[in-house]
Design a protein around this motif. Sequence first.
Motif, PDB file in Angstrom:
ATOM      1  N   GLU A  38     -80.340  67.285  47.272  1.00  0.00           N
ATOM      2  CA  GLU A  38     -80.114  66.065  46.512  1.00  0.00           C
ATOM      3  C   GLU A  38     -79.962  64.867  47.467  1.00  0.00           C
ATOM      4  O   GLU A  38     -79.789  65.045  48.672  1.00  0.00           O
ATOM      5  N   LYS A 225     -77.088  70.825  51.336  1.00  0.00           N
ATOM      6  CA  LYS A 225     -76.145  70.162  50.428  1.00  0.00           C
ATOM      7  C   LYS A 225     -74.951  69.695  51.248  1.00  0.00           C
ATOM      8  O   LYS A 225     -74.418  70.459  52.058  1.00  0.00           O
ATOM      9  N   ASP A 244     -78.244  80.906  45.767  1.00  0.00           N
ATOM     10  CA  ASP A 244     -77.276  79.857  45.533  1.00  0.00           C
ATOM     11  C   ASP A 244     -77.556  79.139  44.213  1.00  0.00           C
ATOM     12  O   ASP A 244     -78.699  78.828  43.898  1.00  0.00           O
ATOM     13  N   LEU A 245     -76.507  78.865  43.467  1.00  0.00           N
ATOM     14  CA  LEU A 245     -76.641  78.182  42.178  1.00  0.00           C
ATOM     15  C   LEU A 245     -77.253  76.785  42.357  1.00  0.00           C
ATOM     16  O   LEU A 245     -78.020  76.311  41.523  1.00  0.00           O
ATOM     17  N   TYR A 246     -76.913  76.147  43.477  1.00  0.00           N
ATOM     18  CA  TYR A 246     -77.423  74.806  43.765  1.00  0.00           C
ATOM     19  C   TYR A 246     -78.952  74.804  43.819  1.00  0.00           C
ATOM     20  O   TYR A 246     -79.609  73.943  43.241  1.00  0.00           O
ATOM     21  N   THR A 247     -79.530  75.794  44.497  1.00  0.00           N
ATOM     22  CA  THR A 247     -80.992  75.890  44.574  1.00  0.00           C
ATOM     23  C   THR A 247     -81.576  76.124  43.190  1.00  0.00           C
ATOM     24  O   THR A 247     -82.584  75.537  42.819  1.00  0.00           O
ATOM     25  N   LYS A 248     -80.937  77.002  42.435  1.00  0.00           N
ATOM     26  CA  LYS A 248     -81.419  77.271  41.074  1.00  0.00           C
ATOM     27  C   LYS A 248     -81.449  75.982  40.268  1.00  0.00           C
ATOM     28  O   LYS A 248     -82.402  75.704  39.549  1.00  0.00           O
ATOM     29  N   LYS A 249     -80.388  75.197  40.412  1.00  0.00           N
ATOM     30  CA  LYS A 249     -80.328  73.935  39.663  1.00  0.00           C
ATOM     31  C   LYS A 249     -81.423  72.977  40.112  1.00  0.00           C
ATOM     32  O   LYS A 249     -82.056  72.327  39.292  1.00  0.00           O
ATOM     33  N   LEU A 250     -81.641  72.896  41.431  1.00  0.00           N
ATOM     34  CA  LEU A 250     -82.723  72.030  41.938  1.00  0.00           C
ATOM     35  C   LEU A 250     -84.060  72.448  41.333  1.00  0.00           C
ATOM     36  O   LEU A 250     -84.855  71.634  40.903  1.00  0.00           O
ATOM     37  N   ASP A 252     -84.543  74.269  38.554  1.00  0.00           N
ATOM     38  CA  ASP A 252     -84.558  74.050  37.102  1.00  0.00           C
ATOM     39  C   ASP A 252     -84.873  72.602  36.777  1.00  0.00           C
ATOM     40  O   ASP A 252     -85.591  72.313  35.839  1.00  0.00           O
ATOM     41  N   SER A 253     -84.322  71.690  37.585  1.00  0.00           N
ATOM     42  CA  SER A 253     -84.559  70.281  37.291  1.00  0.00           C
ATOM     43  C   SER A 253     -86.053  69.968  37.393  1.00  0.00           C
ATOM     44  O   SER A 253     -86.578  69.198  36.616  1.00  0.00           O
ATOM     45  N   SER A 256     -87.814  71.698  34.310  1.00  0.00           N
ATOM     46  CA  SER A 256     -87.613  71.042  33.022  1.00  0.00           C
ATOM     47  C   SER A 256     -88.385  69.723  32.970  1.00  0.00           C
ATOM     48  O   SER A 256     -88.895  69.347  31.929  1.00  0.00           O
TER      49      SER A 256
END
Length: 263
Positions: A38, A225, A244-250, A252-253, A256
Amino acid sequence: MEPLLSAEHITICYNGIPAVQDVSFQVEPGEILGIVGESGSGKSTLIRGVMGLLGEGGMITGGDIWYKGENLKDMPEKKFRKYQGPEIGMVFQDCKAAFCPVRTVGAQIYEALSAHEKITKKEAESRAREIMEKIGLTDYKRVLRSYPFELSGGMNQRAGICAAMILKPALLLADEPTSALDVTVQKQVAEELLLMRREYHTAMILVTHNMGLVKKTADKILVLKDGRVREYGKTADVLENPRDLYTKKLMDSVLSLKRIRSN
Ligand SMILES: Nc1ncnc2c1ncn2[C@@H]1O[C@H](COP(=O)(O)OP(=O)(O)O)[C@@H](O)[C@H]1O
Ligand SMILES: [Mg+2]
């Protein structure tokens, strides 16, 4: 095989405050490393540190950066400056702003070349032509004669790629080289970077927040991060199996966004 670049436990501070902490990675000859994370995670700081362009207040306070077996951190400034360009090149996020506004692109490309080798204007033009034609600047004469403001964003980025690639660096650092462009031009410029790698076997560190671009281009990926490494490994491994959840979120963004666009 010895890696081309090996960063070992790098810490970088601005005025004593760490922006990058204990980061390690390696780049092999011809390899592309994608750095994602990010905004504010330390991506630009990390590659500016490698390039020796941290500016006032910025300092590498820990670790070592080995390039072809030499420690860039201990290298005398004069020698390091000789590396900037022919060994390690850089493509900026906004190449138009990186060019001088009151001189033509051709004059600036010639200046970059003649700073490092004895070359005539004619030879420089033919070298620029070779690269420009590969990256879709077919009217290379016009581009060389133009001032940066006379060219579109995509053309300025390509001219910036040309200015970096004309010195045939072994390592190219690119800091969000496509993020100022619209989506179709982004794709083209990314393709052109890949073409440069194929043609010249250039290794690259590609900083981007575009996971799609990383997936398509990078052999390895480093997720940052808050200045620290969250993931580091082969692109497919990291993307398919993020620890890592952070990578998953990156990821997913990005996915989507794609879904919204295709709807
Ligand atoms: N020249 C600077 N002086 C002080 N702090 C800086 C400077 N450049 C960046 N920083 C800080 O370092 C951190 C990382 O920034 P940066 O490397 O630009 O992140 P990114 O490129 O991932 O967005 C941020 O907290 C930012 O505020
Ligand atoms: Mg940045």
